[in-house]
Design a protein around this motif. Sequence first.
Motif, mmCIF file in Angstrom:
data_model
loop_
_atom_site.group_PDB
_atom_site.id
_atom_site.type_symbol
_atom_site.label_atom_id
_atom_site.label_comp_id
_atom_site.label_asym_id
_atom_site.label_seq_id
_atom_site.Cartn_x
_atom_site.Cartn_y
_atom_site.Cartn_z
ATOM 1 N N GLN A 1 0.928 -1.206 0.146
ATOM 2 C CA GLN A 1 -0.288 0.099 0.294
ATOM 3 C C GLN A 1 0.926 1.310 0.151
ATOM 4 O O GLN A 1 -0.182 2.472 -0.586
ATOM 5 N N ALA A 2 2.237 1.015 0.121
ATOM 6 C CA ALA A 2 2.842 2.313 0.293
ATOM 7 C C ALA A 2 3.172 3.535 -0.795
ATOM 8 O O ALA A 2 2.820 2.212 -2.063
ATOM 9 N N GLY A 3 2.195 4.861 -0.920
ATOM 10 C CA GLY A 3 2.355 5.228 -1.599
ATOM 11 C C GLY A 3 0.941 5.001 -2.627
ATOM 12 O O GLY A 3 0.241 6.126 -3.483
ATOM 13 N N ARG A 4 0.133 4.552 -1.311
ATOM 14 C CA ARG A 4 -1.605 4.234 -2.523
ATOM 15 C C ARG A 4 -2.305 4.152 -1.535
ATOM 16 O O ARG A 4 -3.321 4.341 -1.951
ATOM 17 N N CYS A 5 -1.676 3.784 -0.482
ATOM 18 C CA CYS A 5 -3.149 4.676 0.299
ATOM 19 C C CYS A 5 -3.604 5.504 1.440
ATOM 20 O O CYS A 5 -2.679 6.052 0.955
ATOM 21 N N THR A 6 -4.708 5.837 1.005
ATOM 22 C CA THR A 6 -5.685 7.268 1.518
ATOM 23 C C THR A 6 -6.288 7.528 2.366
ATOM 24 O O THR A 6 -7.229 8.260 2.748
ATOM 25 N N SER A 7 -5.875 6.470 3.148
ATOM 26 C CA SER A 7 -6.235 6.720 5.238
ATOM 27 C C SER A 7 -7.211 6.445 5.467
ATOM 28 O O SER A 7 -8.218 7.500 6.279
ATOM 29 N N CYS A 8 -8.293 5.477 4.485
ATOM 30 C CA CYS A 8 -9.432 5.669 4.343
ATOM 31 C C CYS A 8 -10.255 4.603 5.633
ATOM 32 O O CYS A 8 -11.046 5.441 6.024
ATOM 33 N N GLY A 9 -9.537 3.561 5.645
ATOM 34 C CA GLY A 9 -9.898 2.680 6.589
ATOM 35 C C GLY A 9 -10.855 2.309 7.196
ATOM 36 O O GLY A 9 -11.687 1.244 7.827
ATOM 37 N N ALA A 10 -10.852 1.977 5.708
ATOM 38 C CA ALA A 10 -12.258 0.706 4.779
ATOM 39 C C ALA A 10 -11.865 -0.917 5.484
ATOM 40 O O ALA A 10 -12.508 -1.676 6.311
ATOM 41 N N CYS A 11 -10.694 -0.598 5.898
ATOM 42 C CA CYS A 11 -10.220 -1.634 6.503
ATOM 43 C C CYS A 11 -10.099 -2.812 7.718
ATOM 44 O O CYS A 11 -10.546 -3.651 8.134
ATOM 45 N N GLU A 12 -10.276 -1.975 8.423
ATOM 46 C CA GLU A 12 -10.276 -2.049 9.800
ATOM 47 C C GLU A 12 -12.139 -1.461 10.283
ATOM 48 O O GLU A 12 -12.319 -2.098 11.082
ATOM 49 N N ARG A 13 -12.283 -0.728 9.230
ATOM 50 C CA ARG A 13 -14.142 -1.419 9.349
ATOM 51 C C ARG A 13 -14.748 -2.963 9.193
ATOM 52 O O ARG A 13 -15.582 -3.631 9.632
ATOM 53 N N ALA A 14 -14.128 -2.800 7.983
ATOM 54 C CA ALA A 14 -14.236 -4.208 7.620
ATOM 55 C C ALA A 14 -13.795 -5.228 8.450
ATOM 56 O O ALA A 14 -14.622 -6.598 8.820
ATOM 57 N N CYS A 15 -12.857 -5.305 8.965
ATOM 58 C CA CYS A 15 -12.155 -6.558 10.203
ATOM 59 C C CYS A 15 -13.000 -7.035 10.748
ATOM 60 O O CYS A 15 -13.853 -6.515 11.752
ATOM 61 N N PRO A 16 -13.512 -7.821 11.282
ATOM 62 C CA PRO A 16 -14.915 -9.166 12.008
ATOM 63 C C PRO A 16 -14.115 -8.887 13.372
ATOM 64 O O PRO A 16 -14.345 -9.648 14.195
ATOM 65 N N MET A 17 -11.938 -8.948 13.449
ATOM 66 C CA MET A 17 -12.116 -9.262 14.640
ATOM 67 C C MET A 17 -11.181 -7.777 15.391
ATOM 68 O O MET A 17 -9.978 -7.791 16.259
ATOM 69 N N ASP A 18 -11.844 -6.412 14.774
ATOM 70 C CA ASP A 18 -11.971 -5.560 15.212
ATOM 71 C C ASP A 18 -9.995 -4.965 15.634
ATOM 72 O O ASP A 18 -9.631 -4.915 16.148
ATOM 73 N N ILE A 19 -9.337 -6.221 14.351
ATOM 74 C CA ILE A 19 -7.765 -5.589 13.959
ATOM 75 C C ILE A 19 -7.488 -3.897 13.978
ATOM 76 O O ILE A 19 -7.673 -3.341 13.136
ATOM 77 N N LYS A 20 -6.858 -3.386 14.532
ATOM 78 C CA LYS A 20 -5.743 -1.849 13.380
ATOM 79 C C LYS A 20 -4.490 -1.773 12.719
ATOM 80 O O LYS A 20 -4.412 -3.525 12.933
ATOM 81 N N MET A 21 -5.356 -1.996 12.069
ATOM 82 C CA MET A 21 -3.880 -2.193 10.618
ATOM 83 C C MET A 21 -4.090 -0.302 10.415
ATOM 84 O O MET A 21 -2.523 -0.179 10.083
ATOM 85 N N THR A 22 -4.040 -0.102 10.421
ATOM 86 C CA THR A 22 -3.846 1.866 9.715
ATOM 87 C C THR A 22 -2.573 2.372 10.095
ATOM 88 O O THR A 22 -1.633 2.968 9.673
ATOM 89 N N TYR A 23 -2.108 1.887 11.690
ATOM 90 C CA TYR A 23 -0.754 2.321 12.227
ATOM 91 C C TYR A 23 0.522 1.994 11.026
ATOM 92 O O TYR A 23 1.180 2.413 11.451
#
Lengths: 317, 341
Positions: A255-277
């Motif tokens: 995702q380097a240089g491609r991620c826009t920090s939208c946080g959709a990954c974290e909101r989709a995670c069923p196990m509440d894993i933090k990913m955006t850090y």
Amino acid sequence: MPELKTELRNNIEQLLNDQAVDVVIAFKKADLPLRPQPAFFRNVEELEDLEYNGLCQNNLANYLTRYPHDTKIGIVVRGCESRSVNALIVEKQHPRENLYMIGVPCQGILDIRKIINKTGEDITDYSEDGDQVSVIFKGNEIKLQRSDLLHDSCLRCVHPNPVNADVLLGDPLPEGDPTIVRQAIEEFEALDRDERYAWFQKEAERCIRCYACREACPMCYCTECFVDHTTPRWTESDISQAGTQAWHIIRAFHQAGRCTSCGACERACPMDIKMTYLTDKLNKDMLEVYQFEAGMDDNTPPPFASFNLDDKNRFVI
Amino acid sequence: MMYILVKKNLDQKLSEWSAKYEVVAPQKVEAYSQFLPFTESSELALNEPHNTRYPPKSLFLPQSEVMLKYNKRLNKFDEIRILPEKRIIFGIRPCDASALTLLDTVFDTEEYQDPYWAGRRENTILVGLGCSEPPSTCFCTTVGYGPFNHDGLDAIMTELDDVFVIEALSAKGEKLFSDFPAATNEHELSVLRIQSNAKQGMNQAFETEGLKQTLDHLFESDYWSEIAESCLGCGVCTYLCPTCFCFDIVDEVQRNERVRNWDTCMFRIYSQEASGHNPRPTISERTRQRLMHKYSYWLDHIEKIGCTGCGRCVRYCPVGLDIRAMLRTASNFESEVVNVG
């Protein structure tokens, strides 16, 4: 918000009536009041179901890559979504001329789990008015402050306004404070190596390899993801420590240089894993080293997808 | 026979059982709950209105399980046979327990017996906790079960203010609770009232009569691409589902182990063939497989729906897809097809 929804509806209606687009990607109401769904409008009659509020939690740019390049797509975009669309245009995933971006300045997406934590699960109605959110739980109205319910990614948002939209509905919002996101990352960076690893381990170990994070991300559009390769195999396939850690690290690096920090990954995670850090850290590096933020225009390739013989930047971070 | 367990004695009782059994109970992890071994510092999550987010099927069919270790140099392998400890699963919901009885028809049949599954089932006592106030995302009564269903359980608890009232449902359950104080008539009346209210509070989420035939008719229709248009194709619904049991066996060559992992029909790679052909090329065909398996193919095999209405797929779908709404649409879609035809 209701006025914005009306404006949005009128705009989409006109696009469909004029046959300017084949489909409009937006959100629709669902039976569960907290769960509006991504929707694909092709007829004006379907617009009865149109929804737009703080609970629209997905990044709609995710669906762009499902269409042939000659499909004329209208898409409702908030700040991060518009940047994802731009990044996809740069990566030649859909031609700009076949896209119509309906921009909406974004007050931030609400975290359903934060709402449920404050009220309880069985919410039967939901409405929002400015900074106030009101839900009906077991027949009683509960009023909440929008700012207490924002998803963590949205608390750190720098660019709430759509970039490069064809039309902007509603008034532009002030830009976010970049020191907020920087501060969160600097706190993480300030931990010593063992502490950082412990943090990472605690998050990654809950992973169930359902790949909701990948599927919710507009930038994860590879036909075959590296974890699905069998010859050669790049990672262990199970939920062992090695398997889940490899997934989280490599996913973030892609995702380097491609991620826009939208946080959709974290909101989709069923196990509440933090990913955006992880991705925020990479975004911070991209900004510091290359002065680059993903999706701020639709023609600059991300630094790791381009090279230049006169490159003045350091080669390796 | 009904017994009572006074709530304030719960931790003490679980500790006592821990001397003889491995005790597993729902506990908080971040904002969700999961079955974990009970220890003195455990924070139990029995007060949620529904089941745990991560399903207890994993206690019988772990998400990843090493089946054998091999040594290529010595040309030998060691089969891993886990002899499970005697176990009590405390606080499992009726939907999850009845799902285990459905999975018995897959893993423990006369023809084939999975020793890992059967061993764990044999050594486990299931103490259920009925659902006094099922949330609107649950639909057990629609698919033929209920918030206090007995299938698969050795005992079922009904929660009152200060006590759990326990009804033993098997010899194992009777033995476990036989030295507990007996419930009074008043307790038993409260239990009846709570159980009946809970059931009555649940609506019929979709029509199951004729559903299989409807879906069978729709096999080649556009219904699937319509309902699956926003589906992400992730594994949330199937991995959290208590009746989904698909697995894949993989050699982890780096560590010389053969592992069985959960797998899901919602993944592209699940049906990808070595030739490059994929008979389920898009999310529509994968969604069709998921729904048809639960509401058609299970009926072909055991004349029961392969869904216990636990509600997880509804609660945790990242795009808010609701299997109940999908199935309601099926009947409508069919009548449209028929009308047009």
